[in-house]
Design a protein around this motif. Structure first.
Motif, PDB file in Angstrom:
ATOM      1  N   PRO A  26       0.814  -1.218   0.000  1.00 34.64           N
ATOM      2  CA  PRO A  26       0.000   0.000   0.000  1.00 34.64           C
ATOM      3  C   PRO A  26       0.848   1.268   0.000  1.00 34.64           C
ATOM      4  O   PRO A  26       1.960   1.285   0.520  1.00 34.64           O
ATOM      5  N   THR A  27       0.287   2.298  -0.600  1.00 38.89           N
ATOM      6  CA  THR A  27       0.894   3.628  -0.528  1.00 38.89           C
ATOM      7  C   THR A  27       0.050   4.479   0.414  1.00 38.89           C
ATOM      8  O   THR A  27      -1.075   4.107   0.771  1.00 38.89           O
ATOM      9  N   ALA A  28       0.567   5.623   0.786  1.00 38.04           N
ATOM     10  CA  ALA A  28      -0.204   6.543   1.618  1.00 38.04           C
ATOM     11  C   ALA A  28      -1.485   6.958   0.899  1.00 38.04           C
ATOM     12  O   ALA A  28      -2.538   7.078   1.530  1.00 38.04           O
ATOM     13  N   ASP A  29      -1.407   7.147  -0.413  1.00 36.55           N
ATOM     14  CA  ASP A  29      -2.595   7.510  -1.189  1.00 36.55           C
ATOM     15  C   ASP A  29      -3.637   6.391  -1.173  1.00 36.55           C
ATOM     16  O   ASP A  29      -4.835   6.650  -1.071  1.00 36.55           O
ATOM     17  N   ASP A  30      -3.182   5.134  -1.277  1.00 34.45           N
ATOM     18  CA  ASP A  30      -4.105   3.996  -1.213  1.00 34.45           C
ATOM     19  C   ASP A  30      -4.862   3.998   0.117  1.00 34.45           C
ATOM     20  O   ASP A  30      -6.074   3.790   0.153  1.00 34.45           O
ATOM     21  N   LEU A  31      -4.123   4.228   1.189  1.00 31.56           N
ATOM     22  CA  LEU A  31      -4.742   4.213   2.512  1.00 31.56           C
ATOM     23  C   LEU A  31      -5.707   5.376   2.683  1.00 31.56           C
ATOM     24  O   LEU A  31      -6.769   5.219   3.273  1.00 31.56           O
ATOM     25  N   ALA A  32      -5.339   6.534   2.157  1.00 33.91           N
ATOM     26  CA  ALA A  32      -6.233   7.696   2.243  1.00 33.91           C
ATOM     27  C   ALA A  32      -7.521   7.435   1.475  1.00 33.91           C
ATOM     28  O   ALA A  32      -8.612   7.774   1.938  1.00 33.91           O
ATOM     29  N   GLU A  33      -7.394   6.797   0.311  1.00 38.50           N
ATOM     30  CA  GLU A  33      -8.577   6.484  -0.489  1.00 38.50           C
ATOM     31  C   GLU A  33      -9.466   5.464   0.228  1.00 38.50           C
ATOM     32  O   GLU A  33     -10.684   5.582   0.252  1.00 38.50           O
ATOM     33  N   GLU A  34      -8.839   4.473   0.841  1.00 38.13           N
ATOM     34  CA  GLU A  34      -9.583   3.422   1.525  1.00 38.13           C
ATOM     35  C   GLU A  34     -10.165   3.879   2.857  1.00 38.13           C
ATOM     36  O   GLU A  34     -11.306   3.571   3.194  1.00 38.13           O
ATOM     37  N   LEU A  35      -9.367   4.612   3.636  1.00 31.33           N
ATOM     38  CA  LEU A  35      -9.734   4.910   5.023  1.00 31.33           C
ATOM     39  C   LEU A  35     -10.190   6.341   5.260  1.00 31.33           C
ATOM     40  O   LEU A  35     -10.666   6.662   6.340  1.00 31.33           O
ATOM     41  N   GLY A  36      -9.982   7.205   4.288  1.00 27.99           N
ATOM     42  CA  GLY A  36     -10.446   8.574   4.431  1.00 27.99           C
ATOM     43  C   GLY A  36      -9.405   9.520   5.002  1.00 27.99           C
ATOM     44  O   GLY A  36      -8.210   9.225   5.055  1.00 27.99           O
ATOM     45  N   ASP A  37      -9.914  10.669   5.441  1.00 29.11           N
ATOM     46  CA  ASP A  37      -9.050  11.776   5.876  1.00 29.11           C
ATOM     47  C   ASP A  37      -8.208  11.480   7.113  1.00 29.11           C
ATOM     48  O   ASP A  37      -7.223  12.176   7.356  1.00 29.11           O
ATOM     49  N   GLU A  38      -8.591  10.480   7.895  1.00 23.44           N
ATOM     50  CA  GLU A  38      -7.813  10.197   9.101  1.00 23.44           C
ATOM     51  C   GLU A  38      -6.506   9.466   8.798  1.00 23.44           C
ATOM     52  O   GLU A  38      -5.595   9.446   9.613  1.00 23.44           O
ATOM     53  N   ALA A  39      -6.394   8.862   7.612  1.00 25.78           N
ATOM     54  CA  ALA A  39      -5.204   8.076   7.289  1.00 25.78           C
ATOM     55  C   ALA A  39      -3.927   8.913   7.134  1.00 25.78           C
ATOM     56  O   ALA A  39      -2.902   8.554   7.715  1.00 25.78           O
ATOM     57  N   PRO A  40      -3.928  10.002   6.357  1.00 19.24           N
ATOM     58  CA  PRO A  40      -2.666  10.732   6.144  1.00 19.24           C
ATOM     59  C   PRO A  40      -1.961  11.196   7.428  1.00 19.24           C
ATOM     60  O   PRO A  40      -0.753  10.995   7.569  1.00 19.24           O
ATOM     61  N   PRO A  41      -2.679  11.791   8.405  1.00 16.65           N
ATOM     62  CA  PRO A  41      -1.952  12.196   9.609  1.00 16.65           C
ATOM     63  C   PRO A  41      -1.424  10.999  10.409  1.00 16.65           C
ATOM     64  O   PRO A  41      -0.353  11.083  11.028  1.00 16.65           O
ATOM     65  N   ARG A  42      -2.135   9.890  10.356  1.00 20.15           N
ATOM     66  CA  ARG A  42      -1.662   8.688  11.064  1.00 20.15           C
ATOM     67  C   ARG A  42      -0.428   8.121  10.384  1.00 20.15           C
ATOM     68  O   ARG A  42       0.523   7.711  11.056  1.00 20.15           O
ATOM     69  N   VAL A  43      -0.448   8.089   9.054  1.00 20.12           N
ATOM     70  CA  VAL A  43       0.726   7.622   8.313  1.00 20.12           C
ATOM     71  C   VAL A  43       1.920   8.513   8.646  1.00 20.12           C
ATOM     72  O   VAL A  43       3.018   8.016   8.944  1.00 20.12           O
ATOM     73  N   GLN A  44       1.727   9.821   8.627  1.00 21.51           N
ATOM     74  CA  GLN A  44       2.822  10.747   8.933  1.00 21.51           C
ATOM     75  C   GLN A  44       3.346  10.526  10.344  1.00 21.51           C
ATOM     76  O   GLN A  44       4.558  10.510  10.573  1.00 21.51           O
ATOM     77  N   GLY A  45       2.443  10.354  11.294  1.00 28.96           N
ATOM     78  CA  GLY A  45       2.853  10.103  12.669  1.00 28.96           C
ATOM     79  C   GLY A  45       3.659   8.824  12.796  1.00 28.96           C
ATOM     80  O   GLY A  45       4.679   8.780  13.500  1.00 28.96           O
ATOM     81  N   LEU A  46       3.235   7.778  12.108  1.00 32.23           N
ATOM     82  CA  LEU A  46       3.945   6.498  12.165  1.00 32.23           C
ATOM     83  C   LEU A  46       5.299   6.575  11.465  1.00 32.23           C
ATOM     84  O   LEU A  46       6.259   5.927  11.899  1.00 32.23           O
ATOM     85  N   LEU A  47       5.392   7.365  10.413  1.00 30.24           N
ATOM     86  CA  LEU A  47       6.692   7.581   9.766  1.00 30.24           C
ATOM     87  C   LEU A  47       7.642   8.290  10.717  1.00 30.24           C
ATOM     88  O   LEU A  47       8.807   7.898  10.874  1.00 30.24           O
ATOM     89  N   GLN A  48       7.154   9.330  11.389  1.00 27.51           N
ATOM     90  CA  GLN A  48       7.993  10.095  12.316  1.00 27.51           C
ATOM     91  C   GLN A  48       8.412   9.267  13.523  1.00 27.51           C
ATOM     92  O   GLN A  48       9.508   9.446  14.052  1.00 27.51           O
ATOM     93  N   LYS A  49       7.548   8.357  13.955  1.00 27.68           N
ATOM     94  CA  LYS A  49       7.842   7.530  15.123  1.00 27.68           C
ATOM     95  C   LYS A  49       8.685   6.305  14.783  1.00 27.68           C
ATOM     96  O   LYS A  49       9.094   5.575  15.672  1.00 27.68           O
ATOM     97  N   GLY A  50       8.942   6.074  13.495  1.00 33.90           N
ATOM     98  CA  GLY A  50       9.802   4.966  13.093  1.00 33.90           C
ATOM     99  C   GLY A  50       9.084   3.643  12.872  1.00 33.90           C
ATOM    100  O   GLY A  50       9.735   2.609  12.736  1.00 33.90           O
ATOM    101  N   TRP A  51       7.776   3.658  12.814  1.00 36.62           N
ATOM    102  CA  TRP A  51       7.011   2.436  12.595  1.00 36.62           C
ATOM    103  C   TRP A  51       6.912   2.086  11.114  1.00 36.62           C
ATOM    104  O   TRP A  51       6.809   0.907  10.765  1.00 36.62           O
ATOM    105  N   LEU A  52       6.886   3.077  10.255  1.00 37.73           N
ATOM    106  CA  LEU A  52       6.757   2.858   8.817  1.00 37.73           C
ATOM    107  C   LEU A  52       7.961   3.414   8.080  1.00 37.73           C
ATOM    108  O   LEU A  52       8.605   4.358   8.536  1.00 37.73           O
ATOM    109  N   ILE A  53       8.204   2.819   6.923  1.00 38.91           N
ATOM    110  CA  ILE A  53       9.206   3.330   5.997  1.00 38.91           C
ATOM    111  C   ILE A  53       8.547   3.408   4.621  1.00 38.91           C
ATOM    112  O   ILE A  53       7.555   2.735   4.353  1.00 38.91           O
TER     113      ILE A  53
END
Length: 81
Positions: A26-53
């Motif tokens: 999945p890409t961030a765009d895929d998740l935003a399309e699937e899950l809506g507006d709450e996905a992008p800030p969560r993805v960004q938070g997880l990237l900053q916290k080291g959970w995602l690459i």
């Protein structure tokens, strides 16, 4: 790596892990399309916290530490019962 993640972030990590196990990248765009507006800030938070690459094609993956954290959880397809 910041191990303090919100319930929403945790749900997103579990969602991504399931997609990766199923052979999807999945890409961030895929998740935003699937899950809506709450996905992008969560993805960004997880990237900053080291959970995602993010790889060179923009696909999301779990970091090694996130993989280890998820692999020990029986409720998300990790450790065998």
């Amino acid at each position: 790596m910041d191990f303090n993640i919100t319930a929403g972030e945790e749900a997103l990590v579990i969602n991504i892990a399931a997609k990766l196990r199923a052979g999807h990248s999945p890409t961030a765009d895929d998740l935003a399309e699937e899950l809506g507006d709450e996905a992008p800030p969560r993805v960004q938070g997880l990237l900053q916290k080291g959970w995602l690459i993010v790889d060179s094609e923009g696909s999301l993956a779990l970091s090694r530490l996130a993989q280890a954290a998820i692999s020990s959880r029986r409720d998300v397809g990790g450790a065998e019962a």
